[in-house]
Design a protein around this motif. Structure first.
Motif, PDB file in Angstrom:
ATOM      1  N   VAL A   1      15.954 -38.048 -30.652  1.00  0.00           N
ATOM      2  CA  VAL A   1      14.532 -37.719 -30.541  1.00  0.00           C
ATOM      3  C   VAL A   1      14.018 -37.135 -31.851  1.00  0.00           C
ATOM      4  O   VAL A   1      12.900 -37.432 -32.288  1.00  0.00           O
ATOM      5  N   GLY A   2      14.833 -36.303 -32.509  1.00  0.00           N
ATOM      6  CA  GLY A   2      14.427 -35.720 -33.780  1.00  0.00           C
ATOM      7  C   GLY A   2      14.092 -36.779 -34.815  1.00  0.00           C
ATOM      8  O   GLY A   2      13.110 -36.653 -35.560  1.00  0.00           O
ATOM      9  N   LYS A   3      14.882 -37.842 -34.866  1.00  0.00           N
ATOM     10  CA  LYS A   3      14.624 -38.932 -35.823  1.00  0.00           C
ATOM     11  C   LYS A   3      13.287 -39.602 -35.533  1.00  0.00           C
ATOM     12  O   LYS A   3      12.534 -39.960 -36.452  1.00  0.00           O
TER      13      LYS A   3
ATOM     14  N   VAL B   1      -2.518 -30.460 -36.678  1.00  0.00           N
ATOM     15  CA  VAL B   1      -1.177 -29.873 -36.525  1.00  0.00           C
ATOM     16  C   VAL B   1      -0.418 -30.102 -37.824  1.00  0.00           C
ATOM     17  O   VAL B   1      -0.087 -31.234 -38.169  1.00  0.00           O
ATOM     18  N   ARG B   2      -0.136 -29.037 -38.539  1.00  0.00           N
ATOM     19  CA  ARG B   2       0.449 -29.162 -39.870  1.00  0.00           C
ATOM     20  C   ARG B   2       1.973 -29.017 -39.885  1.00  0.00           C
ATOM     21  O   ARG B   2       2.608 -29.321 -40.883  1.00  0.00           O
ATOM     22  N   LYS B   3       2.536 -28.523 -38.790  1.00  0.00           N
ATOM     23  CA  LYS B   3       3.997 -28.374 -38.764  1.00  0.00           C
ATOM     24  C   LYS B   3       4.513 -28.633 -37.353  1.00  0.00           C
ATOM     25  O   LYS B   3       3.892 -28.240 -36.361  1.00  0.00           O
ATOM     26  N   ILE B   4       5.675 -29.279 -37.284  1.00  0.00           N
ATOM     27  CA  ILE B   4       6.398 -29.488 -36.033  1.00  0.00           C
ATOM     28  C   ILE B   4       7.740 -28.779 -36.135  1.00  0.00           C
ATOM     29  O   ILE B   4       8.477 -28.954 -37.118  1.00  0.00           O
ATOM     30  N   THR B   5       8.059 -27.964 -35.139  1.00  0.00           N
ATOM     31  CA  THR B   5       9.393 -27.380 -35.058  1.00  0.00           C
ATOM     32  C   THR B   5      10.010 -27.847 -33.745  1.00  0.00           C
ATOM     33  O   THR B   5       9.417 -27.690 -32.672  1.00  0.00           O
ATOM     34  N   PHE B   6      11.197 -28.439 -33.831  1.00  0.00           N
ATOM     35  CA  PHE B   6      11.800 -29.110 -32.680  1.00  0.00           C
ATOM     36  C   PHE B   6      13.263 -28.731 -32.554  1.00  0.00           C
ATOM     37  O   PHE B   6      14.000 -28.690 -33.549  1.00  0.00           O
ATOM     38  N   THR B   7      13.699 -28.466 -31.319  1.00  0.00           N
ATOM     39  CA  THR B   7      15.113 -28.316 -31.016  1.00  0.00           C
ATOM     40  C   THR B   7      15.450 -29.308 -29.916  1.00  0.00           C
ATOM     41  O   THR B   7      14.822 -29.307 -28.852  1.00  0.00           O
ATOM     42  N   GLY B   8      16.423 -30.172 -30.178  1.00  0.00           N
ATOM     43  CA  GLY B   8      16.788 -31.185 -29.203  1.00  0.00           C
ATOM     44  C   GLY B   8      17.760 -32.191 -29.794  1.00  0.00           C
ATOM     45  O   GLY B   8      18.461 -31.900 -30.773  1.00  0.00           O
TER      46      GLY B   8
ATOM     47  N   VAL C   1       3.481 -34.682 -26.772  1.00  0.00           N
ATOM     48  CA  VAL C   1       3.993 -34.680 -28.141  1.00  0.00           C
ATOM     49  C   VAL C   1       3.346 -35.791 -28.953  1.00  0.00           C
ATOM     50  O   VAL C   1       3.097 -35.643 -30.152  1.00  0.00           O
ATOM     51  N   GLY C   2       3.043 -36.907 -28.292  1.00  0.00           N
ATOM     52  CA  GLY C   2       2.360 -37.988 -28.996  1.00  0.00           C
ATOM     53  C   GLY C   2       1.035 -37.534 -29.586  1.00  0.00           C
ATOM     54  O   GLY C   2       0.725 -37.830 -30.748  1.00  0.00           O
ATOM     55  N   GLU C   3       0.265 -36.778 -28.813  1.00  0.00           N
ATOM     56  CA  GLU C   3      -1.020 -36.269 -29.297  1.00  0.00           C
ATOM     57  C   GLU C   3      -0.811 -35.240 -30.402  1.00  0.00           C
ATOM     58  O   GLU C   3      -1.536 -35.231 -31.408  1.00  0.00           O
ATOM     59  N   LEU C   4       0.172 -34.382 -30.251  1.00  0.00           N
ATOM     60  CA  LEU C   4       0.448 -33.372 -31.276  1.00  0.00           C
ATOM     61  C   LEU C   4       0.873 -34.022 -32.588  1.00  0.00           C
ATOM     62  O   LEU C   4       0.497 -33.567 -33.673  1.00  0.00           O
ATOM     63  N   MET C   5       1.643 -35.099 -32.494  1.00  0.00           N
ATOM     64  CA  MET C   5       2.092 -35.787 -33.697  1.00  0.00           C
ATOM     65  C   MET C   5       0.949 -36.515 -34.379  1.00  0.00           C
ATOM     66  O   MET C   5       0.879 -36.583 -35.604  1.00  0.00           O
ATOM     67  N   ARG C   6       0.038 -37.078 -33.604  1.00  0.00           N
ATOM     68  CA  ARG C   6      -1.086 -37.825 -34.183  1.00  0.00           C
ATOM     69  C   ARG C   6      -2.114 -36.915 -34.848  1.00  0.00           C
ATOM     70  O   ARG C   6      -2.772 -37.317 -35.815  1.00  0.00           O
ATOM     71  N   SER C   7      -2.253 -35.713 -34.351  1.00  0.00           N
ATOM     72  CA  SER C   7      -3.330 -34.842 -34.818  1.00  0.00           C
ATOM     73  C   SER C   7      -3.115 -34.372 -36.258  1.00  0.00           C
ATOM     74  O   SER C   7      -2.086 -33.761 -36.574  1.00  0.00           O
ATOM     75  N   PRO C   8      -4.093 -34.584 -37.125  1.00  0.00           N
ATOM     76  CA  PRO C   8      -3.977 -34.069 -38.502  1.00  0.00           C
ATOM     77  C   PRO C   8      -4.146 -32.554 -38.561  1.00  0.00           C
ATOM     78  O   PRO C   8      -3.808 -31.934 -39.565  1.00  0.00           O
TER      79      PRO C   8
ATOM     80  N   ALA D   1       5.349 -38.953 -40.523  1.00  0.00           N
ATOM     81  CA  ALA D   1       4.979 -39.543 -41.811  1.00  0.00           C
ATOM     82  C   ALA D   1       3.488 -39.858 -41.891  1.00  0.00           C
ATOM     83  O   ALA D   1       2.879 -39.763 -42.954  1.00  0.00           O
ATOM     84  N   ALA D   2       2.892 -40.212 -40.759  1.00  0.00           N
ATOM     85  CA  ALA D   2       1.477 -40.621 -40.767  1.00  0.00           C
ATOM     86  C   ALA D   2       0.562 -39.502 -41.236  1.00  0.00           C
ATOM     87  O   ALA D   2      -0.461 -39.752 -41.878  1.00  0.00           O
ATOM     88  N   THR D   3       0.924 -38.261 -40.923  1.00  0.00           N
ATOM     89  CA  THR D   3       0.096 -37.120 -41.336  1.00  0.00           C
ATOM     90  C   THR D   3       0.865 -36.154 -42.243  1.00  0.00           C
ATOM     91  O   THR D   3       0.379 -35.071 -42.544  1.00  0.00           O
ATOM     92  N   VAL D   4       2.046 -36.538 -42.666  1.00  0.00           N
ATOM     93  CA  VAL D   4       2.892 -35.758 -43.590  1.00  0.00           C
ATOM     94  C   VAL D   4       3.002 -34.304 -43.136  1.00  0.00           C
ATOM     95  O   VAL D   4       2.648 -33.369 -43.848  1.00  0.00           O
TER      96      VAL D   4
END
Length: 474
Positions: free
Chosen positions: A225-227, A214-221, A205-212, A234-237
């Protein structure tokens, strides 16, 4: 794992074990991905995006329908896999798979309804329009408690909208995810459009979050963790949709059908051994019917059968792990210490095949000071509170932080409308303990989430509005 249309080992050849919580036995070993594998999946999805975006809605719909048909034929096999890896009774597993198929079929139709619009212009020389376009590469992080339905509820609208997607299932339940991806592969989905990463969340998930890319994240949990994911986005909006924690109240008024209310609470509270984000956490019973409700409710809970979900007649399977058992024990101990009365249960189940079974529990004399009244228990424990007035019930039912689901049983339509208006929740069931359906939006308010899944609203989460103004039209 499944990357760019091929099943593959992890780059570093790491593996992980999948354990049956009902027996503590090893089911299977799988590949264990890290950030290197995640980067490969992002590259594959990014390469696939231009081509997938250009496919017609009818073409995207056909892939979803073919996959739904394959999964329907494999329901028995998939249900056994699901039950083995996370423990829920086989009958519940089959119901979840049916819901998962419903999402595929619903969004197969919604793919054809991503309508834009024409806006009346303020000048006769202009034409104004809004186009609906896919947001881009999507990363989906899914939970262990509904491993089939949560994947299809994210994958189906993403693919329908024209978005490639990377799925990271919970480490406890990768086998059902593999089976779903296998069905898409058999349906002929183009390579790179759907990718599967199995392993620990942090590196992937760290790599997915860093990658520009990846334009959308959908999360259930969990909300916690969601926060963190929201902060990292925010880094890649990135565009976000979050289905987070809940603390559902279930209000039973004195005019309700008590037998129906009892059955409703049982169906809501003890489904999946209470490991459900929208299951009942607090039962509010009007004081005048407290004794009758408790007698009937306790008697009904005593009928529930505990055991391995693969065995006939099982109503309640194991909790997912030792941490889940510990949390339930802490909540029950705290409730008893603060004056709660255990009407039934209150202990780990004896004579079971593992140490992860907990007896379904009813606690009377529940108080707002108890941990169980504010924290999500995620286990088979039902605390019963009492109230006097409708106003009091609604005020106490509204949680300060959570707002996912709430329930109310009453025969008074006026009261139903007032309570519906007063409850601060994204989902409300009036005389309905299981409101989830593919064609309706699912999601919460406050710290229970952002955005919606299911219904036409779920499709919008994967689309962007492109405004076009064309001038010099005569």
């Amino acid at each position: 794992m499944y990357i760019n249309g091929s099943w593959t080992d992890a780059e570093k050849k790491q593996t992980m074990e999948v354990i049956n919580p009902a027996t503590n036995e090893l089911i299977q070993e799988t590949a264990k991905a890290d950030e290197t594998d995640a980067a490969k999946a992002v590259a594959a999805a990014s390469t696939a995006f231009p081509g997938w975006k250009k496919t017609t809605a009818k073409e995207r719909s056909s892939f979803l329908l073919r996959t739904a048909a394959i999964l329907r034929e494999q329901t028995e096999e998939l249900a056994e896999i699901l039950t083995a890896e996370m423990g829920k009774p086989l009958k519940e597993a089959k119901g979840e798979i049916g819901l998962g198929i419903d999402y595929l079929e619903w969004y197969a139709e919604e793919a054809k309804r991503a309508y834009g619009e024409i806006i009346p212009a303020s000048s006769s020389s202009k034409r104004l329009m809004v186009l609906k376009e896919p947001v881009g590469v999507v990363a989906a992080v899914t939970p262990w408690n509904f491993p089939v339905a949560m994947i299809t509820r994210k994958v189906a609208p993403a693919l329908a909208a024209g978005c490639p997607i990377i799925v990271k299932p919970a480490s406890a339940t990768p086998l059902s995810a593999m089976k779903i991806v296998e069905a898409f592969d058999k349906a002929g989905l183009p390579k790179g459009v759907l990718n599967l990463l199995i392993g620990s969340a942090s590196p992937i998930v760290g790599e997915l979050m860093r990658s520009p890319e990846v334009r959308k994240i959908t999360f259930t949990g969990s909300t916690e963790v969601g926060k963190k994911l929201i902060e990292q986005s925010a880094a890649t909006v990135k565009k976000m949709s979050m289905e987070l924690g809940g603390h559902a109240p279930f209000i039973v008024f004195e005019d309700a059908d008590i037998d129906a209310a009892v059955e409703g609470v049982v169906n809501s509270k003890f489904r999946n051994a209470g490991q459900t984000c929208i299951c009942t956490n607090r039962i509010y019973v009007q004081k005048s019917i407290e004794k009758t409700f408790l007698e009937k409710f306790t008697a009904r809970v005593k009928e529930l059968q505990i055991g391995n979900g693969l065995e006939d007649g099982t109503d309640i399977g194991p909790l997912i792990d030792e941490g889940a058992v510990k949390k339930v024990q802490e909540h029950v101990a705290d409730a008893v210490q603060k004056g709660g009365t255990v009407m039934y249960g209150g202990e780990q189940a004896s004579g079971c095949t593992s140490d992860k079974f907990y007896t379904p529990t009813v606690i009377a004399d529940a108080k707002d000071s108890m941990l169980i009244s504010t924290e999500e228990t995620f286990g088979p424990v039902a605390p019963v509170f009492t109230f006097t007035t409708e106003k009091e019930a609604v005020e106490r039912a509204n949680h300060s932080d959570y707002g996912l689901a709430a329930y109310c049983f009453t025969k008074d339509i006026g009261r139903a409308n007032r309570v519906m208006d007063g409850l601060e929740y994204g989902i409300i069931g009036i005389n309905d303990p299981i409101p989830t359906t593919a064609q309706a939006p699912f999601g919460g308010v406050k710290e229970s989430g952002i955005g919606r899944e299911g219904g036409r609203q779920g499709m919008e989460e994967y689309l962007e509005d492109k405004f076009v103004s064309i001038g010099n039209i005569e």
